[in-house]
Every structure is written in structure tokens, then in C-alpha cells.
Motif scaffolding. Structure first.
Motif, PDB file in Angstrom:
ATOM      1  N   LEU A   1       0.442 -46.489  53.052  1.00 26.76           N
ATOM      2  CA  LEU A   1       0.876 -47.473  52.363  1.00 26.76           C
ATOM      3  C   LEU A   1      -0.155 -46.802  50.953  1.00 26.76           C
ATOM      4  O   LEU A   1      -0.929 -48.361  51.225  1.00 26.76           O
ATOM      5  CB  LEU A   1       1.009 -48.566  53.042  1.00 26.76           C
ATOM      6  N   GLY A   2       0.225 -46.856  50.022  1.00 22.77           N
ATOM      7  CA  GLY A   2      -0.339 -46.800  48.845  1.00 22.77           C
ATOM      8  C   GLY A   2      -1.780 -45.771  49.061  1.00 22.77           C
ATOM      9  O   GLY A   2      -2.047 -44.674  49.728  1.00 22.77           O
ATOM     10  N   GLY A   3      -3.105 -46.494  48.746  1.00 20.96           N
ATOM     11  CA  GLY A   3      -4.159 -46.616  49.907  1.00 20.96           C
ATOM     12  C   GLY A   3      -4.404 -46.311  50.916  1.00 20.96           C
ATOM     13  O   GLY A   3      -5.949 -46.381  51.769  1.00 20.96           O
ATOM     14  N   THR A   4      -3.883 -47.125  52.174  1.00 20.80           N
ATOM     15  CA  THR A   4      -4.946 -46.751  52.769  1.00 20.80           C
ATOM     16  C   THR A   4      -3.549 -47.471  53.888  1.00 20.80           C
ATOM     17  O   THR A   4      -2.323 -46.689  53.787  1.00 20.80           O
ATOM     18  CB  THR A   4      -4.148 -48.728  53.187  1.00 20.80           C
ATOM     19  N   VAL A   5      -4.287 -46.975  55.884  1.00 22.29           N
ATOM     20  CA  VAL A   5      -3.423 -46.200  56.629  1.00 22.29           C
ATOM     21  C   VAL A   5      -2.911 -47.671  57.321  1.00 22.29           C
ATOM     22  O   VAL A   5      -4.301 -48.016  58.131  1.00 22.29           O
ATOM     23  CB  VAL A   5      -3.949 -45.397  56.918  1.00 22.29           C
ATOM     24  N   GLU A   6      -1.858 -48.128  58.169  1.00 25.50           N
ATOM     25  CA  GLU A   6      -2.402 -49.267  59.159  1.00 25.50           C
ATOM     26  C   GLU A   6      -0.443 -48.248  60.283  1.00 25.50           C
ATOM     27  O   GLU A   6       0.214 -47.761  59.471  1.00 25.50           O
ATOM     28  CB  GLU A   6      -1.252 -49.640  58.458  1.00 25.50           C
ATOM     29  N   GLU A   7      -1.058 -49.213  61.435  1.00 24.87           N
ATOM     30  CA  GLU A   7      -0.895 -47.973  62.310  1.00 24.87           C
ATOM     31  C   GLU A   7       0.039 -49.353  63.104  1.00 24.87           C
ATOM     32  O   GLU A   7      -0.648 -50.653  63.133  1.00 24.87           O
ATOM     33  CB  GLU A   7      -1.152 -47.771  63.738  1.00 24.87           C
ATOM     34  N   VAL A   8       1.254 -49.421  62.966  1.00 23.04           N
ATOM     35  CA  VAL A   8       2.231 -50.515  63.920  1.00 23.04           C
ATOM     36  C   VAL A   8       3.188 -50.173  64.935  1.00 23.04           C
ATOM     37  O   VAL A   8       3.996 -49.036  64.858  1.00 23.04           O
ATOM     38  CB  VAL A   8       3.540 -50.621  62.477  1.00 23.04           C
ATOM     39  N   GLY A   9       2.518 -50.657  65.762  1.00 20.51           N
ATOM     40  CA  GLY A   9       3.480 -50.845  67.243  1.00 20.51           C
ATOM     41  C   GLY A   9       4.482 -51.699  67.786  1.00 20.51           C
ATOM     42  O   GLY A   9       5.399 -52.294  66.134  1.00 20.51           O
ATOM     43  N   PRO A  10       5.302 -51.619  68.477  1.00 20.25           N
ATOM     44  CA  PRO A  10       6.722 -52.582  68.548  1.00 20.25           C
ATOM     45  C   PRO A  10       6.994 -53.668  68.432  1.00 20.25           C
ATOM     46  O   PRO A  10       5.906 -54.391  68.595  1.00 20.25           O
ATOM     47  CB  PRO A  10       6.795 -52.583  70.294  1.00 20.25           C
ATOM     48  N   GLY A  11       7.498 -53.901  67.372  1.00 14.92           N
ATOM     49  CA  GLY A  11       7.540 -55.237  66.787  1.00 14.92           C
ATOM     50  C   GLY A  11       7.157 -55.422  65.900  1.00 14.92           C
ATOM     51  O   GLY A  11       7.255 -56.798  65.212  1.00 14.92           O
ATOM     52  N   GLY A  12       6.767 -54.981  65.095  1.00 16.25           N
ATOM     53  CA  GLY A  12       5.927 -55.080  64.176  1.00 16.25           C
ATOM     54  C   GLY A  12       6.843 -54.531  62.883  1.00 16.25           C
ATOM     55  O   GLY A  12       7.759 -54.113  63.057  1.00 16.25           O
TER      56      GLY A  12
END
Length: 156
Positions: free
Chosen positions: A78-89
Motif C-alpha cells: 500500500l504505497g510505501g508500506t507492506v501489511e499482512e492481513v489475516g482472516p476477518g481483516g
């Protein structure tokens, strides 16, 4: 309603039965379930195999895009960031923010993807299926970026 085609959403409810949704298989064992198109929202369910890319870096000029992770873990750039998102996120990408996403290597993932777009996008997802199966070159999508409000970028 077939293919989840939306007609008059201002005065009628939209119902898409599972058996009426079109499925576009992807080579990594996943695929798109095309639910609604051409109305106030474009909706699909996306299944991704382990480590499979969901989308290369791109931006939408006018549409917001919402991702609800149903199962597995998805890595979002997302732009310059990285996010890991799990179930329900949930991830909401505003217009203009470069983004990309894919399943992590530890297993498959499923997402519900919703865009506030009146553009008919089902043909875009069909083309992505053909491209991933090697039946069509990616460059065929480049002249259609404005039509689908998907503008590819070098990085996200």
C-alpha cells in the motif's frame, strides 16, 4: 440476473445466487467468482493459491477498493508500506493510492473485493484469467487502463 449483472439498483435489491456467478479459473488453483458488475459496486470473490499474486502494482483514479480477507493471509503493498492481513481483516484503498496484493507462501487465501465503480469490469477479470494461462499477452490490457480504471505502475 445471470452473471451478477446489475440493472436498477436504485429501486430494487440485487440478489446473486452462488450458482449464477461466473467462475474464472486461475492457474495457481484459485480463481475469480464474478458476483456483481455494472452498477454502483463491482464485486468479486478471489481465491489465491499459496504465494500467488492477486494484482501487480496499480492505482485507481476514481474508485475506492475494499478487500475483506475471508481466509488465509494476504500481503498488501500500500504505497510505501507492506501489511499482512489475516482472516476477518479489511483493507480500504482510496483512489490514487498505488497498491498490489497476493497470498503469502504459507497457504491459500480468499478475499471479497468490492469497488465503488459503475464500470463493467467482468471482461477485465476474464482477460486476467486468459493472461495468467498464457492465452493472451498482458500488453493487451494497457490500452484499456482508462476503461477499467486500473492504471499499472512500476511499484506500489
Amino acid at each position: 440476473m445471470g452473471e451478477g449483472k446489475v440493472r436498477d439498483t436504485e429501486t430494487a435489491a440485487v440478489v446473486v445466487q452462488a450458482q449464477d456467478a461466473e467462475y474464472v479459473p486461475l492457474p495457481h488453483g484459485g480463481g475469480f467468482t464474478l458476483l456483481m458488475d455494472g452498477g454502483p459496486l463491482a464485486v468479486n470473490r478471489l481465491a489465491l493459491g499459496p504465494g500467488a499474486a492477486g494484482a501487480r502494482p496499480h492505482v485507481h483514479s476514481s474508485a475506492a477498493e475494499l478487500f475483506h480477507v475471508l481466509s488465509g493471509t494476504v500481503e498488501f503493498r500500500l504505497g510505501g508500506t507492506v501489511e499482512e492481513v489475516g482472516p476477518g481483516g479489511l483493507v480500504l484503498v482510496p483512489p490514487g493510492l498505488p497498491h498490489a496484493f497476493g497470498a503469502t507462501t504459507d497457504g491459500p487465501a480468499e478475499l471479497l473485493v468490492v469497488m465503488n465503480s459503475s464500470a463493467e469490469r467482468f471482461e477485465y477479470f476474464r482477460a486476467l484469467g486468459r493472461i495468467q494461462h498464457g492465452l493472451q499477452p498482458f500488453t493487451d490490457l494497457l490500452p484499456l487502463q482508462d476503461q477499467y480504471d486500473v492504471h499499472f505502475v512500476d511499484h506500489a
